[in-house]
Design an enzyme around this catalytic site. Structure first.
Site, PDB file in Angstrom:
ATOM      1  N   HIS A 153       0.828  -1.220   0.000  1.00 12.30           N
ATOM      2  CA  HIS A 153       0.000   0.000   0.000  1.00 12.30           C
ATOM      3  C   HIS A 153       0.858   1.265   0.000  1.00 12.30           C
ATOM      4  O   HIS A 153       0.442   2.289   0.524  1.00 12.30           O
ATOM      5  CB  HIS A 153      -0.956   0.018   1.198  1.00 12.30           C
ATOM      6  N   SER A 274      14.508  22.739 -14.677  1.00 16.05           N
ATOM      7  CA  SER A 274      13.297  23.490 -14.995  1.00 16.05           C
ATOM      8  C   SER A 274      13.707  24.853 -15.518  1.00 16.05           C
ATOM      9  O   SER A 274      14.695  25.426 -15.073  1.00 16.05           O
ATOM     10  CB  SER A 274      12.455  23.647 -13.728  1.00 16.05           C
ATOM     11  N   LYS A 280      15.117  22.672  -9.466  1.00 19.21           N
ATOM     12  CA  LYS A 280      14.574  21.388  -9.903  1.00 19.21           C
ATOM     13  C   LYS A 280      15.593  20.488 -10.585  1.00 19.21           C
ATOM     14  O   LYS A 280      16.495  20.937 -11.280  1.00 19.21           O
ATOM     15  CB  LYS A 280      13.399  21.609 -10.874  1.00 19.21           C
ATOM     16  N   GLU A 287       9.869   9.500 -16.508  1.00 16.29           N
ATOM     17  CA  GLU A 287       8.472   9.895 -16.752  1.00 16.29           C
ATOM     18  C   GLU A 287       8.062   9.587 -18.193  1.00 16.29           C
ATOM     19  O   GLU A 287       6.916   9.194 -18.457  1.00 16.29           O
ATOM     20  CB  GLU A 287       8.295  11.385 -16.458  1.00 16.29           C
TER      21      GLU A 287
END
Ligand code: ARG
Length: 458
Positions: A153, A274, A280, A287
């Site tokens: 979980h 970024s 960042k 991704e």
């Protein structure tokens, strides 16, 4: 090339919807290889003279050399790669080129070309899987004893080792490998000689063409051979499931790289910044692997839906089989390479992993196991006692393994001194010695077995 019975030419839009050259030009190598094998067989069978077969063969070599030089000139009026090759051959060697299409149709031609392409795509997928497996094995080997949280979980459940976690992906990839290998065995049959749909009256030697193209045998039924695209579905299914595995691994990397986990640092080679937030460091490659799996799954669904309503034998719908296959092949090839590169280069942060593994009283099961295994307490009761110990630890703001013996004995006097060393995360993972478990000795054995299996395959 088919205009004998036509007076007018196609409408501009008809030409546009019909043309597939922009997509199927990728099959030029396969088309020429299959044409060479067909021409040589026609020569051996005396259907063409030896000289005609030799002229066609040399002409096809010349077309191949031009195409390899990037000199394929796309002409939508010539529809597809098969007509382009034949048209250029005619320009080069004259009307004898028209004999190449004896006892052949574009229907068995495209089925053959596409099988050759998909077979090579399978071999590339297997090589890509192999490289990722190697990267996983290397990193697992370095981290046989590195403790990290094991999750259920997405909550810390019990400590595991990073080596064990990485070997879970190795197990998934082993199944992917076997699906691709299995698909390859099933698809390796030659449609050539099925002609348009019914076979042909020419005295062909289909077996020799099959052998020359590396197929195991000629296909058994001409109607099936020109309309079967199961091999594309098999590829896409194997690719879709592989991409699901890559996506799950990508998701782990994304989570682990988040500063809130901090289990890994992404090296510069695998991150982007970024344009607005100088702080960042984004896991874009992971991704994109996760995102591109959506397309590969869609490619599988495209093919299944494309096929499901088609009567025998060939229908032009089948021309739509190539874009999904090419897209899936390109994305899978890139995805496997990106994941292999990322896994090889990730910088693991064992301190963060260990701290997270120790948080949340993750060895409560170990206390229950000790009571059940060493003190004869029924497991249900042992579970309850360990739960009370967790509550006591929480109440006093300590970790479970920081409770003293007297604190533990106040909960249940059967807890003895010997239970205490069992509550460290290292002792916990070391105790999980069941076959397939996370104990470092088991993980080391699993890695050794994987290495041996790879050596025997090589
Ligand atoms: N370009 C076609 C395809 O990819 C080749 C087969 C065409 N056959 C036909 N009868 N029009 O499917």
């Amino acid at each position: 090339m088919w205009g004998g019975r036509f007076d007018g030419g196609p409408a501009a839009v008809m030409r546009e919807i019909n043309a597939s050259i922009a997509v199927d030009k990728r099959l030029w190598r396969e088309d020429i290889a299959a044409s060479k094998a067909h021409a040589a067989m026609l020569g051996r069978q005396g259907i063409l003279s030896g000289e005609e077969a030799a002229t066609i063969d040399a002409g096809l070599d010349q077309v191949a050399a031009e195409y390899a030089d990037g000199k394929l000139v796309e002409d939508p009026a010539l529809e597809d790669i098969h007509m382009h090759v034949e048209h250029r051959l005619t320009e080069l060697i004259g009307p004898v080129a028209g004999k190449l299409h004896t006892a052949r149709s574009r229907n068995d031609q495209v089925a053959t070309d596409f099988r050759l392409f998909v077979r090579a795509a399978i071999d590339q997928a297997l090589a890509g899987i192999d490289a990722l497996e190697e990267a996983l094995l290397n990193r697992a080997e370095q981290n046989v004893g590195t403790v990290m949280p094991g999750f259920t979980h997405l909550q810390s459940g019990q400590p595991v080792t990073l080596g064990h976690h990485l070997m879970a992906y190795f197990a998934m990839l082993g199944r992917d490998r076997s699906r691709f290998a299995d698909a390859r065995v099933r698809m390796n049959e030659s449609p050539l000689g099925s002609a348009a749909l019914a076979g042909t009256g020419f005295d062909l030697d289909r077996a020799s063409v099959a052998a020359e193209l590396g197929f195991d045998r000629p296909s058994a039924n001409s109607l099936d051979a020109v309309s079967d695209r199961d091999f594309v579905v098999d590829y896409l299914h194997a690719a879709a499931l592989t991409s699901v595995h890559l996506s799950r691994l990508a998701e782990e990397i994304i989570l682990w790289a988040s500063p809130m986990f901090g289990f890994v640092k992404l090296p510069d080679a695998w991150s982007t910044g970024s344009s607005i937030m100088p702080n960042k460091r984004n896991p874009d490659a992971a991704e994109l692997v996760r995102g591109q799996s959506a397309g590969i799954i869609a490619n599988l669904v495209s093919l299944l839906v494309l096929l499901k309503g088609l009567p025998l034998a060939y229908s032009k719908d089948l021309q739509e089989d190539k874009p999904p296959l090419f897209a899936a092949h390109d994305h899978l090839t890139l995805g496997l390479a990106a994941m292999a590169g990322m896994i090889a280069d990730l910088i693991f942060v064992p301190d963060k992993m260990r701290a997270a593994a120790a948080a949340g009283h993750a060895t409560a099961t170990d206390l229950a196991d000790w009571l059940a295994g060493e003190a004869g307490v029924p497991f249900r009761e042992a579970h309850h006692i360990a739960g009370s110990a967790v509550a006591a630890a929480e109440a006093s703001g300590k970790a479970l393994d920081q409770l003293s013996l007297s604190e533990l004995q106040a909960i249940d006097p059967r807890i003895a001194e010997a239970a205490l060393p069992r509550l460290s995360v290292e002792a916990s993972v070391a105790s999980r010695t069941s076959a397939g478990g996370t104990a470092p000795i088991r993980v080391a054995e699993a890695i050794a077995a994987a290495r041996a299996a790879r050596r025997s395959r090589a």
